[in-house]
Design an enzyme around this catalytic site. Structure first.
Site, PDB file in Angstrom:
ATOM      1  N   LEU A  44      10.164   7.159   8.933  1.00 48.78           N
ATOM      2  CA  LEU A  44      10.224   8.555   8.520  1.00 48.78           C
ATOM      3  C   LEU A  44       9.703   9.497   9.599  1.00 48.78           C
ATOM      4  O   LEU A  44      10.331  10.516   9.905  1.00 48.78           O
ATOM      5  CB  LEU A  44       9.428   8.753   7.230  1.00 48.78           C
ATOM      6  CG  LEU A  44      10.098   8.243   5.960  1.00 48.78           C
ATOM      7  CD1 LEU A  44       9.209   8.515   4.754  1.00 48.78           C
ATOM      8  CD2 LEU A  44      11.454   8.895   5.756  1.00 48.78           C
ATOM      9  N   ALA A  45       8.560   9.166  10.191  1.00 45.31           N
ATOM     10  CA  ALA A  45       8.005  10.045  11.218  1.00 45.31           C
ATOM     11  C   ALA A  45       8.877  10.047  12.460  1.00 45.31           C
ATOM     12  O   ALA A  45       9.188  11.108  13.020  1.00 45.31           O
ATOM     13  CB  ALA A  45       6.579   9.607  11.558  1.00 45.31           C
ATOM     14  N   GLY A  46       9.310   8.861  12.918  1.00 48.74           N
ATOM     15  CA  GLY A  46      10.095   8.777  14.138  1.00 48.74           C
ATOM     16  C   GLY A  46      11.484   9.355  13.997  1.00 48.74           C
ATOM     17  O   GLY A  46      11.944  10.123  14.854  1.00 48.74           O
ATOM     18  N   HIS A  91      -4.628  -1.870  -1.236  1.00 48.59           N
ATOM     19  CA  HIS A  91      -3.841  -1.346  -2.345  1.00 48.59           C
ATOM     20  C   HIS A  91      -4.110  -2.186  -3.589  1.00 48.59           C
ATOM     21  O   HIS A  91      -4.057  -3.414  -3.541  1.00 48.59           O
ATOM     22  CB  HIS A  91      -2.352  -1.391  -1.991  1.00 48.59           C
ATOM     23  CG  HIS A  91      -1.507  -0.522  -2.859  1.00 48.59           C
ATOM     24  ND1 HIS A  91      -1.318  -0.754  -4.203  1.00 48.59           N
ATOM     25  CD2 HIS A  91      -0.777   0.594  -2.581  1.00 48.59           C
ATOM     26  CE1 HIS A  91      -0.528   0.170  -4.711  1.00 48.59           C
ATOM     27  NE2 HIS A  91      -0.188   1.005  -3.750  1.00 48.59           N
ATOM     28  N   SER A 130       4.428  -0.650  -6.962  1.00 43.52           N
ATOM     29  CA  SER A 130       4.102   0.758  -6.734  1.00 43.52           C
ATOM     30  C   SER A 130       2.909   1.232  -7.554  1.00 43.52           C
ATOM     31  O   SER A 130       2.741   0.874  -8.718  1.00 43.52           O
ATOM     32  CB  SER A 130       5.316   1.627  -7.073  1.00 43.52           C
ATOM     33  OG  SER A 130       4.965   3.000  -7.088  1.00 43.52           O
ATOM     34  N   ARG A 189      -7.045   4.501  -4.778  1.00 40.60           N
ATOM     35  CA  ARG A 189      -6.793   3.091  -4.497  1.00 40.60           C
ATOM     36  C   ARG A 189      -8.056   2.315  -4.148  1.00 40.60           C
ATOM     37  O   ARG A 189      -8.222   1.167  -4.555  1.00 40.60           O
ATOM     38  CB  ARG A 189      -5.778   2.979  -3.353  1.00 40.60           C
ATOM     39  CG  ARG A 189      -4.415   3.480  -3.750  1.00 40.60           C
ATOM     40  CD  ARG A 189      -3.466   3.542  -2.575  1.00 40.60           C
ATOM     41  NE  ARG A 189      -2.133   3.915  -3.046  1.00 40.60           N
ATOM     42  CZ  ARG A 189      -1.093   4.066  -2.243  1.00 40.60           C
ATOM     43  NH1 ARG A 189      -1.222   3.889  -0.946  1.00 40.60           N
ATOM     44  NH2 ARG A 189       0.084   4.395  -2.752  1.00 40.60           N
ATOM     45  N   HIS A 246      -2.935  -2.854   2.959  1.00 42.64           N
ATOM     46  CA  HIS A 246      -1.740  -2.032   2.800  1.00 42.64           C
ATOM     47  C   HIS A 246      -1.576  -1.033   3.951  1.00 42.64           C
ATOM     48  O   HIS A 246      -0.891  -1.293   4.919  1.00 42.64           O
ATOM     49  CB  HIS A 246      -1.812  -1.322   1.449  1.00 42.64           C
ATOM     50  CG  HIS A 246      -0.672  -0.416   1.153  1.00 42.64           C
ATOM     51  ND1 HIS A 246       0.636  -0.831   1.195  1.00 42.64           N
ATOM     52  CD2 HIS A 246      -0.642   0.894   0.793  1.00 42.64           C
ATOM     53  CE1 HIS A 246       1.441   0.178   0.880  1.00 42.64           C
ATOM     54  NE2 HIS A 246       0.684   1.237   0.643  1.00 42.64           N
ATOM     55  N   ARG A 301      -6.384   6.877   1.898  1.00 46.12           N
ATOM     56  CA  ARG A 301      -5.185   7.682   1.651  1.00 46.12           C
ATOM     57  C   ARG A 301      -4.862   7.678   0.166  1.00 46.12           C
ATOM     58  O   ARG A 301      -4.786   6.625  -0.450  1.00 46.12           O
ATOM     59  CB  ARG A 301      -3.984   7.136   2.434  1.00 46.12           C
ATOM     60  CG  ARG A 301      -2.700   7.908   2.141  1.00 46.12           C
ATOM     61  CD  ARG A 301      -1.537   7.392   2.944  1.00 46.12           C
ATOM     62  NE  ARG A 301      -1.093   6.068   2.562  1.00 46.12           N
ATOM     63  CZ  ARG A 301      -0.290   5.809   1.527  1.00 46.12           C
ATOM     64  NH1 ARG A 301       0.112   6.780   0.742  1.00 46.12           N
ATOM     65  NH2 ARG A 301       0.098   4.572   1.281  1.00 46.12           N
ATOM     66  N   LEU A 344       4.346   9.318   2.971  1.00 41.28           N
ATOM     67  CA  LEU A 344       5.656   9.896   3.236  1.00 41.28           C
ATOM     68  C   LEU A 344       5.519  11.389   3.563  1.00 41.28           C
ATOM     69  O   LEU A 344       6.230  11.920   4.409  1.00 41.28           O
ATOM     70  CB  LEU A 344       6.573   9.707   2.026  1.00 41.28           C
ATOM     71  CG  LEU A 344       6.698   8.277   1.480  1.00 41.28           C
ATOM     72  CD1 LEU A 344       7.722   8.213   0.364  1.00 41.28           C
ATOM     73  CD2 LEU A 344       7.064   7.301   2.586  1.00 41.28           C
TER      74      LEU A 344
END
Length: 637
Positions: free
Chosen positions: A43-45, A266, A284, A330, A401, A435, A441
């Site tokens: 996503l970042a790249g 996680h 999830s 988490r 995670h 996080r 994301l």
């Protein structure tokens, strides 16, 4: 090493807009003169490469997968946060900012986190415009669900496939630029080194994983978007190919490495079943919206879950944290699961599991609604465990995670090496010591779509000297060093596989630098890791050679870097004498077993500087100041 964060002054609410207004620009006609390298296509790249190419920069994007669509971002399940307040439940940019700072246990910069919260709303608009199929309410509005660490519903999702759908959106934007000739894709290439000339990043050295060819690529700026290092633990939720190599090589070329001990566990992973496993599978966090976590109230109770009546169940998260219940962050949920399992209340083989039970939700909502929300996750669980979660509770247990540590970057996302930018999970910038779910994301797309397109241009507008050609001696030397390292790995001719060393390292790190850490355990790990590394360089077996497709060699190179990095991970954990977020030192906890921070000594970012082989790294610090939030003991009760 100089740590200039370049944080804007003045009110947080307008800091990013004011900063953008002060950044230098590159003339549209001049953008064609600059070459930008992006390493990583998640996503970042992908979002960074697509956005920079759209602006007119020639971009080269590298990934070790055969397609950008196989980047590990595809595995993200639960959703992406944004402060849209569609539910009218009191959400705001300020509340998302505070939840994220608090969730990270006050170990992140205020300005970075506020910018992330501010940009979150634009991310959703961008992705909807790309056609990302977010879930919608009956009337057509985008749907939201709640997630750990928040008391509002701000998480946008596409069933349990959010990462995949967002990645397809970023990929199609990148594919459009590839078709236009503005971007070039280099799949099946692994970055082996960063080339630095006169103190600035000038390119990379890669290996073609199919032919084995060592290649040099020059650029005016390099962007690393290579993800995190949780695979140091061997068993993690990361794809097997995820590694630390790119950022580790940048660290050894002079980039500061920040907070390596901030690793996330996680709480909702399918439990380990035996030595045959090479990775773990995530369930999830969104499942904790409608699933209730419990264990038998009586230690040692091995009855099937359906035979344990309601009064003999311990819904420990709901009891201990009544305000947040099953939606605590988490790190809190993970430690609580470990505690009840340590009390001999765990379920399943080995007693390392807790129940995630959907029976109440199935009665309240009906199976069609639950299936609509989580159907693919339930199917995945059944395929792996041969247990139907519509009929019996899932069994889950914490696992390695995400990683909050990474290369240090300033407010412009540039590392301590000028011209080297680091985005997404590869940097340390936004999550502090923990996080919150659905924020990875958000950060990756904020960095790629909305931050580096501004800040890279600012750097290039001031860059002097022009691009360094690949014929320069620094490229030749880096290529020779990379080739020699590969030949050394092949030439050991021992009897042990790289995977066996990796598994042994992973156990060391999990036992001594995992969910719970102590000075004695970390010192033991720091004693044994160098011994294991020495064995690796004497006993490793890599079949075949470097001049061909050789996945054993790929693995060996990555494990060699994990064996070096693991020592820094433990060193950082040992010197941070406090508990915060996912970093839980047993010596530093409150009377009721919660993390106890030491703000007087450790309200800072720890940044490590490489000083050479066989020499101790130097620990620097960047102070953290909090002018907009009140430092307080985290409480979710």
């Amino acid at each position: 090493m100089e740590l200039k964060s370049n944080l804007p002054s003045g009110p947080l609410a307008t800091a990013w807009q004011r900063h953008c207004a002060e950044l230098k620009l590159v003339n549209p006609a001049n953008k064609r003169r600059y070459q930008i390298i992006v390493v990583g296509s998640g996503l970042a790249g992908a979002s960074a490469a697509a956005s920079l190419a759209e602006l007119g920069y020639p971009v080269r994007c590298f990934c070790y997968q055969d397609s950008p669509r196989r980047a590990h971002s595809i595995a993200a399940q639960g959703g992406i946060n944004a402060a849209k307040n569609y539910q009218n439940d009191g959400d705001s940019v300020q509340r998302l900012f505070y939840d994220t700072i608090k969730g990270g246990d006050f170990r992140a910069r205020e300005a970075n986190v506020y910018r992330l919260a501010e940009l979150s709303t634009r991310i959703i608009d961008q992705c909807v415009a790309q056609g990302v199929p977010f879930a919608r309410e009956y009337g057509g509005q985008l749907a939201n669900r709640s997630f750990g660490g928040a008391q509002v519903s701000r998480t946008f999702y596409a069933r349990g496939q959010t990462g995949q759908q967002l990645l397809l959106g970023a990929y199609q934007a990148l594919a459009r630029q590839i078709a236009a000739g503005q971007a070039a894709m280099f799949p099946r290439r692994e970055m082996l080194d960063l080339v630095v000339v006169d103190g600035r990043a000038c390119g990379i050295v890669t290996r073609d994983l199919v032919s084995g060819a060592i290649e040099a690529h020059a650029a005016d700026a390099v962007i690393l978007a290579t993800g995190g290092y949780s695979n140091a633990f061997f068993l993690s939720t990361n794809a097997k190919g995820c590694n630390v190599t790119a950022i580790w090589r940048a660290y050894k070329r002079g980039a500061g490495f920040a907070n390596p001990c901030f690793t996330q566990i996680h709480p909702t992973c399918i439990p380990v079943t035996g030595e045959h496993q090479s990775k773990l599978t995530l369930m999830s966090e969104s499942l904790r919206n409608d699933g209730r976590v419990w264990v038998p109230a009586r230690p040692g109770d091995q009855r099937p879950p359906g035979q344990i009546p309601e009064g003999e169940r311990n819904y420990y998260l709901e009891h201990r944290y009544p305000a947040f219940g099953n939606l605590v962050p988490r790190d809190v949920a993970s430690r609580a699961a470990k505690l009840v399992c340590d009390q001999n209340r765990g379920v399943g083989p080995g007693g390392r599991g807790v129940y995630l039970d959907f029976s109440d939700s199935l009665k309240r909502l009906g199976e069609p609604v639950v299936r609509e929300r989580y159907g693919n996750l339930f199917d995945m669980y059944e395929r792996i465990t041969a247990e139907d979660p519509y009929q019996v509770p899932m069994r889950i247990y914490p696992a390695a995670h995400y990683t909050m540590g990474g290369l240090w970057v300033d407010y412009n996302l540039m590392s301590t090496i000028p011209g080297l930018f680091v985005v997404g999970e590869a940097n340390f910038s936004d999550h502090g010591a923990n996080r919150l779910g659905a924020s990875a994301l958000m950060q990756g797309l904020a960095d790629g779509y909305f931050i580096v397109p501004y800040t890279v241009g600012h750097y290039l507008a001031d860059a002097k000297g022009g691009r360094v050609a690949t014929e320069h001696g620094a490229f030749t030397a880096a290529a020779k060093e990379s080739s020699a390292r590969l030949n050394r790995l092949v030439g050991i001719k021992g009897k042990r596989t790289a995977a066996s060393f990796h598994r042994e390292l992973g156990k060391l790190l999990w036992n001594h630098c995992g969910m719970a850490r102590s000075a004695a355990g970390l010192q033991e790990a720091l004693k044994r890791i160098p011994e294991l590394r020495d064995q690796f360089w004497h006993e490793l077996l890599v079949p075949d050679g470097p001049d061909e497709l050789n996945q054993s060699l790929e693995t060996a190179g990555r494990v060699a870097d994990f064996l070096e990095f693991g020592e820094l991970l433990c060193r950082d954990a040992l010197l941070r004498e406090e508990s915060c977020g996912g970093h839980f030192r047993e010596e530093f906890q409150t009377s009721d077993g919660e993390a106890r921070r030491d703000d007087a000594r450790f309200a800072h970012v720890a940044v490590w500087e490489h000083t050479g082989e066989s020499r101790d790294p130097i620990r620097h610090s960047e102070p953290l100041t909090f002018d907009n939030v009140h430092l307080a003991q985290r409480s979710y009760k």
